[in-house]
Write a protein that holds these residues in place. Structure first.
Motif, PDB file in Angstrom:
ATOM      1  N   ILE A  46       0.867  -1.117  -0.317  1.00  0.00           N
ATOM      2  CA  ILE A  46       0.182  -0.262   0.095  1.00  0.00           C
ATOM      3  C   ILE A  46       1.483   1.151   0.177  1.00  0.00           C
ATOM      4  O   ILE A  46      -0.045   2.538  -0.787  1.00  0.00           O
ATOM      5  CB  ILE A  46      -1.140  -0.327   1.202  1.00  0.00           C
ATOM      6  N   GLY A  47       1.895   1.181   0.520  1.00  0.00           N
ATOM      7  CA  GLY A  47       2.842   2.740   0.944  1.00  0.00           C
ATOM      8  C   GLY A  47       3.076   2.492  -0.560  1.00  0.00           C
ATOM      9  O   GLY A  47       3.481   3.676  -0.766  1.00  0.00           O
ATOM     10  N   ASP A  48       3.385   2.026  -1.131  1.00  0.00           N
ATOM     11  CA  ASP A  48       4.476   2.315  -2.906  1.00  0.00           C
ATOM     12  C   ASP A  48       3.611   2.711  -3.524  1.00  0.00           C
ATOM     13  O   ASP A  48       4.943   3.054  -4.780  1.00  0.00           O
ATOM     14  CB  ASP A  48       4.588   0.415  -2.801  1.00  0.00           C
ATOM     15  N   THR A  49       2.460   2.799  -3.037  1.00  0.00           N
ATOM     16  CA  THR A  49       1.605   3.976  -4.081  1.00  0.00           C
ATOM     17  C   THR A  49       1.116   5.047  -3.416  1.00  0.00           C
ATOM     18  O   THR A  49       0.185   6.004  -4.140  1.00  0.00           O
ATOM     19  CB  THR A  49       0.355   3.105  -4.457  1.00  0.00           C
ATOM     20  N   ALA A  50       1.935   5.406  -2.556  1.00  0.00           N
ATOM     21  CA  ALA A  50       1.299   7.147  -1.788  1.00  0.00           C
ATOM     22  C   ALA A  50       2.086   7.464  -2.347  1.00  0.00           C
ATOM     23  O   ALA A  50       1.037   9.023  -2.565  1.00  0.00           O
ATOM     24  CB  ALA A  50       2.050   6.196  -0.221  1.00  0.00           C
ATOM     25  N   ASP A  51       2.958   7.959  -2.953  1.00  0.00           N
ATOM     26  CA  ASP A  51       3.278   9.095  -4.375  1.00  0.00           C
ATOM     27  C   ASP A  51       2.077   9.566  -5.611  1.00  0.00           C
ATOM     28  O   ASP A  51       2.230  10.228  -5.219  1.00  0.00           O
ATOM     29  CB  ASP A  51       4.982   8.260  -4.569  1.00  0.00           C
ATOM     30  N   GLN A  52       1.545   8.078  -5.452  1.00  0.00           N
ATOM     31  CA  GLN A  52       0.648   8.461  -6.947  1.00  0.00           C
ATOM     32  C   GLN A  52      -0.327   8.890  -6.347  1.00  0.00           C
ATOM     33  O   GLN A  52      -1.313   9.457  -6.950  1.00  0.00           O
ATOM     34  CB  GLN A  52       0.449   7.429  -7.881  1.00  0.00           C
ATOM     35  N   ARG A  53      -0.798   8.531  -4.881  1.00  0.00           N
ATOM     36  CA  ARG A  53      -1.950   8.774  -3.831  1.00  0.00           C
ATOM     37  C   ARG A  53      -2.338  10.267  -3.669  1.00  0.00           C
ATOM     38  O   ARG A  53      -3.041  10.782  -4.819  1.00  0.00           O
ATOM     39  CB  ARG A  53      -1.828   7.624  -3.121  1.00  0.00           C
ATOM     40  N   LEU A  54      -1.106  10.571  -3.334  1.00  0.00           N
ATOM     41  CA  LEU A  54      -1.123  11.722  -2.957  1.00  0.00           C
ATOM     42  C   LEU A  54      -1.241  13.134  -3.982  1.00  0.00           C
ATOM     43  O   LEU A  54      -1.250  14.024  -3.957  1.00  0.00           O
ATOM     44  CB  LEU A  54       0.381  12.189  -1.865  1.00  0.00           C
ATOM     45  N   THR A  55       0.005  12.362  -5.147  1.00  0.00           N
ATOM     46  CA  THR A  55      -0.243  13.731  -6.451  1.00  0.00           C
ATOM     47  C   THR A  55      -1.209  13.720  -7.123  1.00  0.00           C
ATOM     48  O   THR A  55      -2.304  14.720  -6.986  1.00  0.00           O
ATOM     49  CB  THR A  55       0.622  12.489  -7.481  1.00  0.00           C
ATOM     50  N   PHE A  56      -2.456  12.444  -6.804  1.00  0.00           N
ATOM     51  CA  PHE A  56      -3.570  12.794  -7.507  1.00  0.00           C
ATOM     52  C   PHE A  56      -4.512  13.643  -6.238  1.00  0.00           C
ATOM     53  O   PHE A  56      -5.359  14.212  -7.399  1.00  0.00           O
ATOM     54  CB  PHE A  56      -4.440  10.763  -7.507  1.00  0.00           C
ATOM     55  N   GLN A  57      -4.798  13.128  -5.106  1.00  0.00           N
ATOM     56  CA  GLN A  57      -5.146  14.306  -4.388  1.00  0.00           C
ATOM     57  C   GLN A  57      -5.544  15.568  -4.425  1.00  0.00           C
ATOM     58  O   GLN A  57      -5.554  16.343  -3.815  1.00  0.00           O
ATOM     59  CB  GLN A  57      -4.964  13.542  -2.911  1.00  0.00           C
ATOM     60  N   ALA A  58      -3.453  15.570  -4.526  1.00  0.00           N
ATOM     61  CA  ALA A  58      -3.335  17.437  -4.392  1.00  0.00           C
ATOM     62  C   ALA A  58      -3.828  18.146  -5.788  1.00  0.00           C
ATOM     63  O   ALA A  58      -3.889  19.214  -5.591  1.00  0.00           O
ATOM     64  CB  ALA A  58      -1.870  17.054  -4.432  1.00  0.00           C
ATOM     65  N   ALA A  59      -3.747  17.287  -6.530  1.00  0.00           N
ATOM     66  CA  ALA A  59      -4.435  18.364  -8.089  1.00  0.00           C
ATOM     67  C   ALA A  59      -6.029  18.377  -7.766  1.00  0.00           C
ATOM     68  O   ALA A  59      -6.713  19.137  -8.707  1.00  0.00           O
ATOM     69  CB  ALA A  59      -4.546  16.455  -9.055  1.00  0.00           C
ATOM     70  N   TYR A  60      -6.945  17.814  -6.834  1.00  0.00           N
ATOM     71  CA  TYR A  60      -8.087  18.348  -6.369  1.00  0.00           C
ATOM     72  C   TYR A  60      -8.028  18.419  -4.845  1.00  0.00           C
ATOM     73  O   TYR A  60      -8.857  18.466  -3.710  1.00  0.00           O
ATOM     74  CB  TYR A  60      -8.923  17.523  -6.628  1.00  0.00           C
ATOM     75  N   PRO A  61      -7.257  19.899  -5.125  1.00  0.00           N
ATOM     76  CA  PRO A  61      -7.605  20.418  -3.390  1.00  0.00           C
ATOM     77  C   PRO A  61      -9.072  21.673  -2.714  1.00  0.00           C
ATOM     78  O   PRO A  61      -9.861  21.730  -3.911  1.00  0.00           O
ATOM     79  CB  PRO A  61      -6.431  22.325  -3.629  1.00  0.00           C
ATOM     80  N   ILE A  62      -8.952  20.760  -1.516  1.00  0.00           N
ATOM     81  CA  ILE A  62     -10.117  21.504  -1.468  1.00  0.00           C
ATOM     82  C   ILE A  62     -10.002  23.145  -0.645  1.00  0.00           C
ATOM     83  O   ILE A  62      -9.426  23.466   0.420  1.00  0.00           O
ATOM     84  CB  ILE A  62     -10.430  20.397   0.430  1.00  0.00           C
ATOM     85  N   HIS A  63     -11.377  24.063  -0.858  1.00  0.00           N
ATOM     86  CA  HIS A  63     -11.599  25.391  -0.488  1.00  0.00           C
ATOM     87  C   HIS A  63     -12.266  25.545  -0.207  1.00  0.00           C
ATOM     88  O   HIS A  63     -13.093  25.622  -0.429  1.00  0.00           O
ATOM     89  CB  HIS A  63     -10.780  26.090  -1.817  1.00  0.00           C
TER      90      HIS A  63
END
Length: 64
Positions: A46-63
Motif C-alpha cells: 500500500i505504501g509503495d503507491t502513496a506518491d501516486q495517490r498523494l499526487t492525484f489527491q493534490a490535483a483536487y484541492p479543497i477550498h
C-alpha cells in the motif's frame, strides 16, 4: 492516530504496528511474527503507491 491515516502517506509507525500485530495475533491465534510478516507485506504494498495517490489527491484541492 490510525494506521490507515499514516499509511496513506507511507508513514510507518512502529509502536502502532506492534499494537495492531498484537491484536491480530490475539484474534487469529497466529504467532505475532506471522502476523507481522503478513501485515508488513500489505503495508509495504500500500505504501509503495502513496506518491501516486498523494499526487492525484493534490490535483483536487479543497477550498472552503
Amino acid at each position: 492516530m490510525s494506521l490507515a491515516d499514516k499509511l496513506w502517506k507511507n508513514k510507518r509507525v512502529p509502536d502502532l504496528e506492534v499494537l495492531v500485530v498484537t491484536r491480530l495475533a490475539q484474534a487469529s491465534g497466529q504467532q505475532p511474527w506471522e502476523e507481522y510478516a503478513a501485515l508488513d507485506e500489505l503495508l509495504t504494498h500500500i505504501g509503495d503507491t502513496a506518491d501516486q495517490r498523494l499526487t492525484f489527491q493534490a490535483a483536487y484541492p479543497i477550498h472552503g
